[in-house]
Structures are given as C-alpha cells and as structure tokens.
Design an enzyme around this catalytic site. Structure first.
Site: not given
Length: 396
Positions: A166, A236, A333, A366-367
């Site tokens: 990232s 967040r 992602d 993505h994580d």
C-alpha cells in the site's frame, strides 16, 4: 534490538521475542532536510526497530516500509504482557516469510507519523509547542529520504531488499527510482505508481470528517482534554471500507443483525447491523493509537505521490536500477487493483529488468497482505525471492 524470551504455550515459538524501540536524531541544524515543498526540517528523530543480526559484510539487510497507519513495531512484543504482537508478526521472524535467522530486518516509523518519528505531535524547537497543523507539508519522497539517512547511519551501503504494501509499496517504488544503486531487490505489495481518483476521493472525505470535528480546533488540540476523536474515528471507518472487499464483508457479516433477530425501526440505533458495529469498533480502536494531524499529513502524501510525474516514465526511471523486483496484487483489491501492478510490471519488462509478478486469489481485498490466513501464500513467494536474491549476490 531483540531479546530472547522464555516461550509459553501462547507464544509463537518462531517469534522474534521481546523487541526494543530505538531512535536516532539526524538532520541537525545547519544540515536540516529540505523538503519537497521547499521548507526545511531538523532535527528529525527516527523511531525504528531491528530484528536478526547484521552480518560482517552488511549485505543481508531488508528494510520494511509500513502502510498508512502502521509503525515500526512490525514483529514481537515490547513487553511480555502486551495483548498483541507487531503488525506483521506472522510474517517476520525465524523461518517466516522474512526470515530473521538469515536477514537483518529494519522497520522505521515514517516522517510525519505519531509513533516516535518526528511528526505533528513532536515539539517544534522554534516554539516549544507541538508542531500540530503547522508541521511542514511532506511527500513520499521526504519519507524515503529520511529512511535512507537511517540506513546510512546503520552503516548499510546497499540493502538486500526493501519491501512494503500500500503506502509502503509507494515508498518501495520511490526507493528504486531515487536511490537505484542502494537496493538489490524490491517487493511491492498491493500498491501502485499513484493513487486512483477514487482513492483520493475517499481520503478527501476522511480529512473532511476531521476538519469539521469541533474538537479539531484548527489542529491545535494538544493539551486539551477532548481531542477530535469523532472525526478521526469517522475517517478510519471510511478508509477501512476501502481495505475490505464486497466478498469479505459478505462472508464475515452479510446482513446479520448485531443485537437482535429483528429490525428495530429506530433511526437512533447506530449499530443495528454487524458490519456497522465492526466499523464503529475499528474507529474506536484507531483513535487510541493515532493522531489526527498525522492522518491529514500522510493521506495527503499518498494523494500527491505519482512516480512518473516525479521521475519520468517508469520504463526509464526503473531502468536505472539493477534490482530484482517482485510485484504482488490481490484479486479483490479495488483500492490498488491488479491493473496498477501490471502497469509497473510492463514498464519493468520494457526496461529489461528482472521482475516476478503474481496476482494472488484472496477474498479479503486490499488488506490481504496483512491478514494472517493469507500470509502462507505470500511466504511461498517472498521467502524464495529473497533467498535467490541473496544467493545471486553471493555468487558475484
């Protein structure tokens, strides 16, 4: 620096053990760092951790670049009673994806962060007060220049590898373009040469949430009992949605309710669905460890990053290094889709660089590069990549 500890049934037998956060202060006046925005900054304190042993030749060092809200604490525990180990503990350690029995691993908090490296929470020597919103604007290039100074301080002329996902992957690309002779390999995970307009849009909404929190006080909230936790938590929550995938949300939460089996028909019930409760939890935990001004700075640095705008076409800027590359993307992602990884790979092929590319199948979005259940796939790629890189260097 790592200290061995007696293992308990709850302790991973391949853990790096207890870890000590270290720091060094560089860029003392009159040798301040001139930032990309033409302002000067110094002195700069850099918080970092190291794992494994640097060999006599100093050719076994790997630098890990953390993501947006990460820090230098990548593996192990700082105290035996710590609830959780470092953020990549399942991947960094003896026999793991980045093997600390072979390699000397360094991870440092980014410039502008809030975990020990100089940032908005640090005291401005000119005023005696925290920098706050007046901390100078910074870029990914500024972050990498500070980390390069740390590597020089440690006496390492050339890194065996630099790795990051990232925002960390953006740093890896900057390392390769800015310091082509300083690395033997580069591992870019779930990243790209620039953030998409959609990614910039999500960052903009997150920053707006912080700016409009009455407790933000124009960035001057240090020393106040109430800080802009609601705005930061909302930022967040918004960002976390981009780290997931539709499939992962469906698998983990679906449309299941949190507290009952029936809808309440109550607008004031904020956490009726499980996914709502999860996002609120993520926001609440985040404000316990992160600073709002740092979040503003680092998301803007991410927005500004454009490798080709800064260094020219990738096929030319990345041709200046003889480093080997490993580029990894994930099928679900959508923050950094596979198309961005393929763009990097195409440029490297045009430049006749040594590049390996994999798109890993994962439902976690993505994580995925941070999720423990997905790390065995990454281990099977990264571990042999570094082994081959080191063996190739040894032969020469």
């Amino acid at each position: 620096m790592v200290t061995d500890i007696e293992h308990t049934p709850e302790t991973d037998p391949r853990s790096v053990g207890l870890v000590e956060k270290q720091s060094v202060t560089l860029f003392h006046p009159p040798h301040e760092l001139t930032l990309e925005g033409d302002k000067s900054l110094g002195p700069i304190t850099i918080a970092y951790e190291t794992y494994g042993q640097l060999n006599d030749a100093k050719d076994n060092a790997i630098f890990i670049c953390h993501a947006l809200t990460g820090d230098a604490h990548v593996a192990g525990r700082r105290r035996p009673e710590d609830r959780k180990p470092g953020w990549w503990d399942a991947f960094v350690g003896p026999g793991k994806g980045i093997d600390t029995s072979k390699y000397f691993v360094v991870c440092a908090n980014v410039l502008g962060g809030c975990q020990g490296t100089t940032g908005p929470t640090s005291i401005n020597p000119a005023t005696g007060k925290p920098y706050g919103i007046n901390f100078p604007f910074l870029t990914i290039a500024d972050i990498v220049r500070v980390h390069k100074a740390l590597v020089d301080y440690l006496g390492i002329e050339r890194l065996l590898g630099v790795v990051g996902g990232s925002l960390g992957g953006m740093q890896v690309l900057e390392w390769a373009a800015r310091y082509p002779d300083s690395i033997r390999s580069a591992v870019i995970l779930a990243s790209g040469p620039r953030l998409s307009p959609q990614g910039i849009a999500f960052n903009a909404v997150g920053r707006r949430a912080i700016f409009t929190d009455p407790r933000f006080r124009d960035g001057d909230y240090y020393g106040q009992e109430d800080k802009p936790q609601f705005g930061l938590a909302l930022a967040r929550m918004i960002a976390h949605i981009t780290y997931l995938s539709e499939k992962s949300i469906e698998m983990k939460f679906g449309r299941r309710l949190q507290h009952s089996d029936e809808l309440t028909y109550d607008l004031q019930r904020e956490t009726e669905f499980q996914i709502e409760s999860y996002l609120h939890y993520q926001g609440k935990r985040f404000v316990e460890r992160f600073d709002a001004n740092s979040y503003l700075l680092l998301t803007r640095a991410m927005d500004y990053f454009d490798l080709e705008e800064a260094h020219g076409p990738m096929r030319e800027s990345l041709a200046r290094t003889d480093a080997r590359f490993l580029v990894v993307s994930y099928t679900t992602d959508w923050l950094f889709p596979t198309s961005q990884s393929r763009e990097i790979v195409s440029a490297l092929l045009d430049a006749r660089r040594d590049v390996t590319f994999l798109e890993l199948d994962s439902p976690h979005g993505h994580d995925a590069f941070l999720i423990e259940s997905e790390l065995p796939m990454l281990h099977d790629v990264v571990s042999p990549f570094f082994d081959v890189t080191y063996a190739s260097h040894a032969r020469h």
